[in-house]
Design a protein around this motif. Structure first.
Motif, PDB file in Angstrom:
ATOM      1  N   THR A  59      -2.175  -7.248  11.440  1.00  0.00           N
ATOM      2  CA  THR A  59      -1.640  -7.311  10.079  1.00  0.00           C
ATOM      3  C   THR A  59      -0.276  -8.014  10.053  1.00  0.00           C
ATOM      4  OG1 THR A  59      -2.735  -5.224   9.675  1.00  0.00           O
ATOM      5  CG2 THR A  59      -1.053  -5.877   8.071  1.00  0.00           C
TER       6      THR A  59
ATOM      7  N   THR B 272      -5.440  -7.528   4.453  1.00  0.00           N
ATOM      8  CA  THR B 272      -6.861  -7.545   4.113  1.00  0.00           C
ATOM      9  C   THR B 272      -7.504  -8.887   4.442  1.00  0.00           C
ATOM     10  OG1 THR B 272      -6.595  -5.954   2.332  1.00  0.00           O
ATOM     11  CG2 THR B 272      -8.475  -7.446   2.163  1.00  0.00           C
TER      12      THR B 272
ATOM     13  N   GLU C 224      -8.506  -1.637   3.506  1.00  0.00           N
ATOM     14  CA  GLU C 224      -8.234  -0.881   2.275  1.00  0.00           C
ATOM     15  C   GLU C 224      -9.577  -0.502   1.637  1.00  0.00           C
ATOM     16  OE1 GLU C 224      -6.740   0.768  -1.104  1.00  0.00           O
ATOM     17  OE2 GLU C 224      -8.138  -0.894  -1.188  1.00  0.00           O
TER      18      GLU C 224
HETATM   19  C1  LIG Z   1      -0.498   4.054   9.067  1.00  0.00           C
HETATM   20  C2  LIG Z   1      -0.923   2.631   9.232  1.00  0.00           C
HETATM   21  C3  LIG Z   1      -1.187   2.157  10.500  1.00  0.00           C
HETATM   22  C4  LIG Z   1      -1.551   0.823  10.680  1.00  0.00           C
HETATM   23  N1  LIG Z   1      -1.749   0.355  11.935  1.00  0.00           N
HETATM   24  C5  LIG Z   1      -2.026  -0.955  12.135  1.00  0.00           C
HETATM   25  C6  LIG Z   1      -2.171  -1.475  13.450  1.00  0.00           C
HETATM   26  O1  LIG Z   1      -2.085  -0.751  14.426  1.00  0.00           O
HETATM   27  N2  LIG Z   1      -2.403  -2.796  13.590  1.00  0.00           N
HETATM   28  C7  LIG Z   1      -2.505  -3.635  12.528  1.00  0.00           C
HETATM   29  O2  LIG Z   1      -2.711  -4.823  12.717  1.00  0.00           O
HETATM   30  N3  LIG Z   1      -2.394  -3.169  11.269  1.00  0.00           N
HETATM   31  C8  LIG Z   1      -2.159  -1.850  11.040  1.00  0.00           C
HETATM   32  N4  LIG Z   1      -2.040  -1.361   9.754  1.00  0.00           N
HETATM   33  C9  LIG Z   1      -2.190  -2.271   8.624  1.00  0.00           C
HETATM   34  C10 LIG Z   1      -3.441  -2.000   7.801  1.00  0.00           C
HETATM   35  O3  LIG Z   1      -4.591  -2.328   8.498  1.00  0.00           O
HETATM   36  C11 LIG Z   1      -3.360  -2.759   6.465  1.00  0.00           C
HETATM   37  O4  LIG Z   1      -2.284  -2.233   5.751  1.00  0.00           O
HETATM   38  C12 LIG Z   1      -4.645  -2.624   5.687  1.00  0.00           C
HETATM   39  O5  LIG Z   1      -5.688  -3.363   6.286  1.00  0.00           O
HETATM   40  C13 LIG Z   1      -4.505  -3.049   4.215  1.00  0.00           C
HETATM   41  O6  LIG Z   1      -4.030  -4.330   4.093  1.00  0.00           O
HETATM   42  P1  LIG Z   1      -2.759  -4.719   3.180  1.00  0.00           P
HETATM   43  O7  LIG Z   1      -1.642  -3.821   3.605  1.00  0.00           O
HETATM   44  O8  LIG Z   1      -2.601  -6.162   3.281  1.00  0.00           O
HETATM   45  O9  LIG Z   1      -3.166  -4.299   1.725  1.00  0.00           O
HETATM   46  P2  LIG Z   1      -3.451  -5.300   0.505  1.00  0.00           P
HETATM   47  O10 LIG Z   1      -4.635  -6.114   0.844  1.00  0.00           O
HETATM   48  O11 LIG Z   1      -2.230  -6.006   0.103  1.00  0.00           O
HETATM   49  O12 LIG Z   1      -3.856  -4.238  -0.579  1.00  0.00           O
HETATM   50  C14 LIG Z   1      -3.126  -3.986  -1.792  1.00  0.00           C
HETATM   51  C15 LIG Z   1      -4.104  -3.795  -2.942  1.00  0.00           C
HETATM   52  O13 LIG Z   1      -4.802  -5.012  -3.167  1.00  0.00           O
HETATM   53  C16 LIG Z   1      -6.184  -4.767  -3.240  1.00  0.00           C
HETATM   54  N5  LIG Z   1      -6.947  -5.906  -2.722  1.00  0.00           N
HETATM   55  C17 LIG Z   1      -6.630  -6.728  -1.691  1.00  0.00           C
HETATM   56  N6  LIG Z   1      -7.595  -7.625  -1.489  1.00  0.00           N
HETATM   57  C18 LIG Z   1      -8.555  -7.385  -2.372  1.00  0.00           C
HETATM   58  C19 LIG Z   1      -9.846  -7.946  -2.633  1.00  0.00           C
HETATM   59  N7  LIG Z   1     -10.311  -8.964  -1.932  1.00  0.00           N
HETATM   60  N8  LIG Z   1     -10.575  -7.397  -3.624  1.00  0.00           N
HETATM   61  C20 LIG Z   1     -10.104  -6.362  -4.343  1.00  0.00           C
HETATM   62  N9  LIG Z   1      -8.910  -5.778  -4.128  1.00  0.00           N
HETATM   63  C21 LIG Z   1      -8.152  -6.276  -3.168  1.00  0.00           C
HETATM   64  C22 LIG Z   1      -6.412  -3.522  -2.381  1.00  0.00           C
HETATM   65  O14 LIG Z   1      -7.601  -2.847  -2.754  1.00  0.00           O
HETATM   66  C23 LIG Z   1      -5.155  -2.720  -2.693  1.00  0.00           C
HETATM   67  O15 LIG Z   1      -5.365  -1.978  -3.871  1.00  0.00           O
HETATM   68  C24 LIG Z   1      -1.674  -0.038   9.557  1.00  0.00           C
HETATM   69  C25 LIG Z   1      -1.422   0.473   8.270  1.00  0.00           C
HETATM   70  C26 LIG Z   1      -1.058   1.776   8.108  1.00  0.00           C
HETATM   71  C27 LIG Z   1      -0.771   2.286   6.726  1.00  0.00           C
END
Ligand SMILES: Cc1cc2nc3c(=O)[nH]c(=O)nc-3n(C[C@H](O)[C@H](O)[C@H](O)COP(=O)(O)OP(=O)(O)OC[C@H]3O[C@@H](n4cnc5c(N)ncnc54)[C@H](O)[C@@H]3O)c2cc1C
Ligand SMILES: CCCCCCCC/C=C\CCCCCCCC(=O)SCCNC(=O)CCNC(=O)[C@H](O)C(C)(C)COP(=O)(O)OP(=O)(O)OC[C@H]1O[C@@H](n2cnc3c(N)ncnc32)[C@H](O)[C@@H]1OP(=O)(O)O
Length: 669
Positions: A150, A156, A434
């Motif tokens: 990430t 995502t 997510e």
């Molecule tokens: C406790 C924790 C541990 C983690 N550990 C790791 C790790 O070890 N290694 C690592 O690499 N990552 C890690 N992560 C990251 C995690 O995998 C991401 O936060 C997660 O995949 C969500 O991505 P984002 O943060 O970009 O959310 P976003 O994609 O920005 O989501 C925000 C909003 O946008 C919406 N959205 C986004 N895209 C779409 C779509 N195509 N269609 C509809 N809605 C959409 C989502 O549903 C959500 O409501 C960790 C996260 C947490 C909270």
């Protein structure tokens, strides 16, 4: 001999009374859940941990600041590594997992991502030579790794990740680079202060051409000094909603060079002269995520069952109010509302835990096939896990929150242990994809299923119910149809009709000229609903099959009550869908509700025994309310008195700020 094996002298008589009512052997239920010899080994490991102060917390972990929490967990990690093999079999994931839960609880520990993602990524994606070189070192903990995928700007949409790995043919190296602020790696667990190696996910470039995200092993800290390597900027991202013992981190690469053979090359390859060979399936580099999605189901269920243990035990020692005036205050578990919120949480916990075993087995079977190049079932697995991680994380979160509220004011205190459990568990809605996004991944698969059916193509076993169009009338109460079958058929109808409806809408909008993407987005909420109904059906079926396989009659009967409660609750919760297409009428839904309320009464005498049989020790539970002995009030008082704010009678801050203010106010009179 009482059937509940946790009865001890000196316990709160209210909880002993509960244990005496057990109608099944709690030891036998524990064996059904964990199997032998694990059930016994878990008890032995718990007992050993208690004898070793170096593995125990000096004071409740919630009283500590972050730096001390992190230090404590590092100190205990060393103790586990030095002495742990005397306590448990390190080659058994189950035994080691139990030891980790006892010693560290839920809030994270320095090796979590090393074991949960870093090693699985290497095991699944490194070729044999790489695996031979890296795995033994990683297993011996010569270094600690994490999984850095990430970024600040993207989690995502993996195709938009900005970190680049550019192949330099001249030196046969990849150059890892972070071109923008939004390309900083952000979130990886244990990256901030612990890990010295990462599996970095980066866009592969060869001769200016992009080949999409791939995984690379990169050293980020010196093995002797732990200082960041040249070109590396790394640190902790700061406090979070939960998991504050975990140092989730940020990471920047400034033209960091790694050898060509540090790209994980089981599936995709880059030859010395820069020729790229693609994998047999484009998503094989997502393997570590698939692994965690498969494993996290049981982890999440475990948290629900812990919260249920706390709330159910506490509800038997807490007395408040009278049901019949003059008859004295009752245990709060006598209230139907309390039973409804807690026993349904218990039922979900058991369902997810047992179905979690099935998911893990299925994953292992398909992963083995994938390892040998057979990717036929990968799409089925990806769809199933996308739905499972979403349903289980969200519905477990709701169940835990109900357990917390069911403990009244004391549930809001960290003394209950539940706030931290909720904060840890609910992260599962976000990590590993997510939920809304993952539900839509599964929805693609479901919509395709309806289209395949329309074209007369074969459906996978998981989707065969879509063809059962004769199931169009709720058969509850009919002779020859038992409750379980009627409920499963109702769930099949709910899923099928929901998927059919949304697919028909998509098709009709596209026939009217709307693009596939816009039609999809206009129906995205309904698509996620279709995905939920399908997954909830799958869980229900799988849970039913699991319970039916139990040979011990008393245990099967005890879990049948839980299964039926689960099924009635699921059907009532989704009953609005039963009215669509006239499948059921309101009298029939009322019959399901009546069955559910009767089950609450039936489960009530065994409530404490169900959670006792899950066998979470007090050490692991870390809850004053959920103590096995039920002696809650004395211990709540001790807990409050031991908190750091009470170290002095007059807090220095009061002396410094408030007292002068009050004294000055007095002197103005
Ligand atoms: C406790 C924790 C541990 C983690 N550990 C790791 C790790 O070890 N290694 C690592 O690499 N990552 C890690 N992560 C990251 C995690 O995998 C991401 O936060 C997660 O995949 C969500 O991505 P984002 O943060 O970009 O959310 P976003 O994609 O920005 O989501 C925000 C909003 O946008 C919406 N959205 C986004 N895209 C779409 C779509 N195509 N269609 C509809 N809605 C959409 C989502 O549903 C959500 O409501 C960790 C996260 C947490 C909270
Ligand atoms: C020993 C004891 C140890 C005990 C320890 C215990 C302590 C533990 C403590 C605490 C644990 C905490 C642990 C936390 C860990 C967290 C870690 C992380 O979070 S790591 C980051 C996760 N990141 C995501 O999950 C990103 C989400 N995004 C994605 O997965 C993708 O981008 C996605 C799926 C949304 C889209 O991917 P596209 O853009 O590449 O693909 P498209 O174009 O949409 O799809 C093309 C086709 O590929 C399929 N596809 C996608 N992914 C697939 C996959 N993985 N497998 C198979 N097919 C897939 C699709 O279904 C689609 O198929 P068709 O075309 O419809 O047939």
């Amino acid at each position: 001999m009482p059937l509940n094996h946790l009865i001890r002298d000196g316990d709160n008589p209210d909880i002993t009374e509960e244990r005496q009512k057990a109608t099944f052997s709690t030891e036998e239920l524990a064996i059904e859940i964990y199997g032998e010899p694990l059930a016994q080994r878990r008890r032995e490991i718990s007992a050993e941990v208690l004898k070793r102060p170096e593995l125990l917390d000096d004071c409740p972990h919630v009283f500590l600041d972050r730096t001390t929490k992190v230090e404590n967990s590092m100190k205990k990690t060393v103790a586990v590594m030095e002495k742990g093999s005397e306590i448990c079999d390190f080659t058994s994931r189950e035994e080691l997992g139990h030891l980790v839960c006892e010693v560290f609880g839920d809030d994270g520990f320095p090796l979590s991502i090393h074991f949960v993602m870093f090693l699985p990524a290497i095991q699944g994606q490194a070729d044999d030579e790489q695996a031979e070189q890296w795995i033994p070192r990683a297993m011996r903990l010569e270094f600690i790794g994490t999984y850095a995928q990430t970024e600040l700007g993207h989690g995502t949409n993996l195709r938009a990740l900005e970190t680049t790995a550019t192949y330099d043919k001249r030196t046969q190296e990849f150059i890892l680079h972070t071109p923008t602020v939004s390309a900083y790696k952000w979130w990886p667990g244990n990256l901030g202060k612990t890990a010295n190696y990462v599996i970095a996910n980066a866009q592969l470039y060869i001769d200016g051409k992009s080949h999409g995200p791939h995984n690379f092993l990169v050293q980020i800290r010196d093995e002797n000094t732990h200082q960041p390597m040249p070109g590396i900027t790394v640190g902790d991202i700061g406090p979070k909603f939960g998991l504050n013992t975990n140092d989730n981190g940020f990471l920047r690469f400034d033209h960091v060079r790694i050898p060509r053979r540090n790209m994980l090359m089981r599936h995709s390859k880059v030859s010395a002269d820069g020729v790229y060979s693609p994998p047999v399936h484009p998503k094989l580099s997502y393997g570590a995520m698939i692994f965690v999605r498969a494993t996290m189901i049981r982890m999440l269920a475990h948290v629900v069952l812990k919260a249920a243990t706390i709330a159910i035990r506490y509800s038997c020692v807490r007395r408040q109010g009278e049901i019949k005036t003059g008859n004295g205050e009752v245990k709060i578990l006598e209230y139907q509302t309390q039973q409804h919120r807690l026993f349904t949480a218990l039922a979900r916990g058991f369902a997810y835990r047992l179905v979690g075993d099935e998911v893990k087995n299925l994953y292992e079977k398909i992963a083995e096939e994938v390892k040998h190049g057979n990717v036929e079932q990968l799409a089925d697995l990806h769809a199933l896990l996308s739905g499972m991680k979403s349903i289980v994380s969200y519905d477990s979160g709701k169940a835990i929150e109900q357990c917390r509220m069911a403990c009244g004011g004391h549930g809001y205190s960290h003394a209950s242990g539940i706030p931290e459990m909720y904060a840890v568990e609910i992260a599962g809605c976000t990590y590993e994809g997510e939920n809304m996004v993952m539900l839509q991944q599964q929805a693609r698969y479901l919509v395709k299923g309806i289209h395949r059916l329309a074209h007369g193509e074969e459906l996978s076993t998981m989707l065969q119910y879509l063809a059962n169009t004769s199931n169009n009338k709720f058969r509850i109460g009919e002779s020859g149809v038992d409750l379980e079958n009627a409920l499963i058929l109702a769930l099949e109808y709910i899923a099928r009709s929901t998927i059919e409806r949304v697919t028909a809408r998509l098709d009709s909008l596209q026939n009217k000229g709307l693009s596939a993407e816009n039609a999809w987005n206009e129906n995205a909420v309904e698509l996620t609903r279709a995905s939920r109904t399908h997954t909830r059906l799958w869980i229900a079926r799988c849970f039913r099959d699991r319970v039916h396989r139990i040979e011990n009659h008393a245990i099967r009967s005890a879990l049948t009550d839980i299964l039926e409660l689960f099924l009635t609750y699921e059907v009532v919760d989704m009953s609005q869908y039963l009215y669509q297409g006239g499948y059921a009428n309101s009298d029939q839904v009322a019959q399901v509700k009546d069955a559910m309320y009767k089950l609450l009464e039936k489960i009530r005498p065994n409530a404490v025994s169900y959670v006792d049989a899950y066998e979470v020790s007090d050490t692991e539970l870390r809850s004053v309310l959920g103590r096995r002995d039920g002696n809650v009030y004395d211990n709540l008082l001790k807990w409050a008195k031991s908190n750091p704010l009470n170290r002095t009678e007059v807090l220095p801050a009061v002396e410094k700020h408030l007292m002068p203010m009050m004294l000055a106010a007095k002197s103005k009179l």
